[in-house]
Write an enzyme that holds these catalytic residues in place. Structure first.
Site, PDB file in Angstrom:
ATOM      1  N   GLY A 180      42.705  31.662  40.452  1.00 28.22           N
ATOM      2  CA  GLY A 180      43.228  33.017  40.508  1.00 28.22           C
ATOM      3  C   GLY A 180      43.391  33.512  41.931  1.00 28.22           C
ATOM      4  O   GLY A 180      43.131  32.802  42.902  1.00 28.22           O
ATOM      5  N   LEU A 208      34.763  29.269  29.985  1.00 30.50           N
ATOM      6  CA  LEU A 208      33.695  30.263  29.911  1.00 30.50           C
ATOM      7  C   LEU A 208      33.200  30.475  28.492  1.00 30.50           C
ATOM      8  O   LEU A 208      32.153  31.085  28.283  1.00 30.50           O
ATOM      9  CB  LEU A 208      34.172  31.595  30.504  1.00 30.50           C
ATOM     10  CG  LEU A 208      34.429  31.576  32.014  1.00 30.50           C
ATOM     11  CD1 LEU A 208      35.045  32.895  32.455  1.00 30.50           C
ATOM     12  CD2 LEU A 208      33.142  31.302  32.775  1.00 30.50           C
ATOM     13  N   SER A 224      33.840  45.469  38.136  1.00 27.33           N
ATOM     14  CA  SER A 224      35.149  46.109  38.281  1.00 27.33           C
ATOM     15  C   SER A 224      35.047  47.627  38.285  1.00 27.33           C
ATOM     16  O   SER A 224      34.212  48.214  37.589  1.00 27.33           O
ATOM     17  CB  SER A 224      36.064  45.665  37.137  1.00 27.33           C
ATOM     18  OG  SER A 224      37.238  46.452  37.077  1.00 27.33           O
ATOM     19  N   GLU A 273      37.013  49.391  36.808  1.00 24.91           N
ATOM     20  CA  GLU A 273      37.391  49.820  35.461  1.00 24.91           C
ATOM     21  C   GLU A 273      36.165  50.220  34.638  1.00 24.91           C
ATOM     22  O   GLU A 273      36.301  50.897  33.617  1.00 24.91           O
ATOM     23  CB  GLU A 273      38.159  48.709  34.737  1.00 24.91           C
ATOM     24  CG  GLU A 273      39.584  48.506  35.229  1.00 24.91           C
ATOM     25  CD  GLU A 273      40.527  49.632  34.813  1.00 24.91           C
ATOM     26  OE1 GLU A 273      40.285  50.258  33.760  1.00 24.91           O
ATOM     27  OE2 GLU A 273      41.495  49.883  35.546  1.00 24.91           O
ATOM     28  N   TYR A 296      38.359  45.566  28.211  1.00 28.37           N
ATOM     29  CA  TYR A 296      38.036  44.881  29.467  1.00 28.37           C
ATOM     30  C   TYR A 296      36.916  45.610  30.192  1.00 28.37           C
ATOM     31  O   TYR A 296      35.929  45.000  30.635  1.00 28.37           O
ATOM     32  CB  TYR A 296      39.275  44.801  30.354  1.00 28.37           C
ATOM     33  CG  TYR A 296      38.991  44.320  31.757  1.00 28.37           C
ATOM     34  CD1 TYR A 296      38.801  42.970  32.028  1.00 28.37           C
ATOM     35  CD2 TYR A 296      38.928  45.221  32.828  1.00 28.37           C
ATOM     36  CE1 TYR A 296      38.538  42.527  33.312  1.00 28.37           C
ATOM     37  CE2 TYR A 296      38.668  44.787  34.115  1.00 28.37           C
ATOM     38  CZ  TYR A 296      38.474  43.440  34.355  1.00 28.37           C
ATOM     39  OH  TYR A 296      38.212  43.009  35.629  1.00 28.37           O
ATOM     40  N   ARG A 342      48.729  37.908  43.808  1.00 28.29           N
ATOM     41  CA  ARG A 342      48.443  38.641  42.577  1.00 28.29           C
ATOM     42  C   ARG A 342      49.383  38.153  41.476  1.00 28.29           C
ATOM     43  O   ARG A 342      50.554  37.850  41.723  1.00 28.29           O
ATOM     44  CB  ARG A 342      48.669  40.130  42.828  1.00 28.29           C
ATOM     45  CG  ARG A 342      48.207  41.054  41.712  1.00 28.29           C
ATOM     46  CD  ARG A 342      46.765  40.867  41.389  1.00 28.29           C
ATOM     47  NE  ARG A 342      46.043  42.125  41.229  1.00 28.29           N
ATOM     48  CZ  ARG A 342      44.924  42.249  40.543  1.00 28.29           C
ATOM     49  NH1 ARG A 342      44.400  41.192  39.933  1.00 28.29           N
ATOM     50  NH2 ARG A 342      44.295  43.387  40.466  1.00 28.29           N
TER      51      ARG A 342
END
Length: 356
Positions: free
Chosen positions: A29, A82, A150, A152, A174, A209
């Site tokens: 990523g 994961l 995060s 978020e 999320y 990104r």
């Protein structure tokens, strides 16, 4: 000559014995690729977990690839997932890493509403599987663990700006999964004396990104429109405000966190906030274009519940890590626009060559 040869081999042996070993989940990523670069430059042996795929998914780290037949290779990739705790235990037992950077996740907030169970399994329980693997293998007194938390998690914010002490109120599957992973990290730190750290990173962007994330979607579309490759850019909520930084700087903060004497929690942010509309305006302005002629609304990109405002206070990171961001909003947009414009020019040239 023989003595010189032995001395050289001894130096190589000493170097390999003192070389730190790091494991990165999410190495393919944006953050993982920048972190791998950083650690390799610091002399680490770097291991990354990748998912098996029938197509290549390593484009962000291809420039770091080293032929396995060449001596001195320091980047190694391992298949894993994961969702597979057994494989995680086997991998940690085999590698015995000094540092683990857990960046892997289902990380798209809007998509988490479509796949909430999968998001909870990979983003939330995935963290548990790694922490349990560390404990099961007996690495809790040897290995240091970084959890990619995060902004978020703050969701419907309780204070402005947000700090390490701000209560969480997530507004997406999320965000909920990240809150679970955050508290697991704290719990394993307190329960098993694990050097475990949460990096609460606010939005951080770059030319690497993913193209479905709003900032890259904007710069990619605007540059393609500039080159005549695309007509419109469709977006959802333009009023949401975010604290946007440069990803390459943020991975350095991750490394700094694991060099501290003990685990802790840190907010990484710029302490500035800008709306999606501002990002659009700045992007098109740098291309000398009127954004209103090209941007249309599409309700499909709206979230069922929105996070209206995020802005982080990185004072603790500045004080304890001596870290602060250098790339600001307009500079970040320029970095991304310049990169995507070059990409669009190459795309346009290829199109002209093949269609002409």
């Amino acid at each position: 000559m023989k003595l010189e040869g032995y001395s050289f081999l001894l130096c190589i042996w000493v170097f390999t014995q003192t070389m730190k070993k790091a494991l990165i989940t999410g190495i393919t990523g944006q953050d993982g690729s920048y972190l791998a670069e950083l650690l390799l430059n610091k002399g680490y042996e770097v291991h990354g977990i990748i998912r098996r795929s029938s197509t290549f998914n390593t484009s962000r780290i291809d420039h770091l690839y080293q032929d396995p037949h060449i001596n001195g290779k320091r980047l190694f990739l391992h298949y894993g997932d994961l969702a597979d705790g057994v494989q995680m235990v086997k991998l940690l037992y085999s590698l015995q890493p000094d540092e683990i950077y857990h960046l892997g996740a289902q990380s798209h907030v809007r998509v988490s509403f479509d796949v909430p169970e999968y998001t909870g399994d990979v983003t939330g329980l995935g963290t548990l599987r790694i922490l349990e693997a560390i404990r099961e293998v007996g690495l809790n007194n040897k290995c240091r663990f970084y959890q990619a938390s995060s902004s978020e998690m703050f969701g419907m914010v309780h204070e402005v700006p947000q700090t390490e002490k701000t209560p969480f109120y997530p507004r997406s599957p999320y965000g909920c999964a990240k809150v679970y992973a955050y508290w697991l990290t704290v719990n394993y730190r307190e329960s098993y004396n694990l050097h475990a750290t949460n990096g609460i990173l606010f939005n951080h962007e770059s030319p690497r990104r993913g193209e479905t994330f709003v900032t890259r979607k904007i710069t990619r579309a605007a540059t393609r429109i500039k080159m005549g490759l695309q007509d419109k850019l469709y977006l959802g909520n333009l009023d949401a405000k975010r604290d946007w930084g440069y990803a390459k700087e943020y991975v350095e903060a991750m490394w700094l966190m694991l060099q501290q004497d003990s685990g802790d929690d840190y907010v990484m942010a710029t302490n500035e906030t800008h709306s999606v509309k501002e990002f659009v305006q700045e992007t098109f302005a740098q291309l000398d274009m009127d954004w209103e002629q090209y941007v249309d609304y599409d309700k499909r990109y709206e979230r069922p519940t929105e996070v209206d405002l995020l802005i982080g206070d990185p004072a603790k990171a500045k004080k304890q890590l001596d870290w602060e961001p250098k790339v600001r909003f307009k500079d970040l947009v320029k970095i991304m626009v310049d990169s995507d414009l070059e990409l669009a020019k190459k795309e346009a040239a290829y199109k002209a060559a093949t269609e002409g």
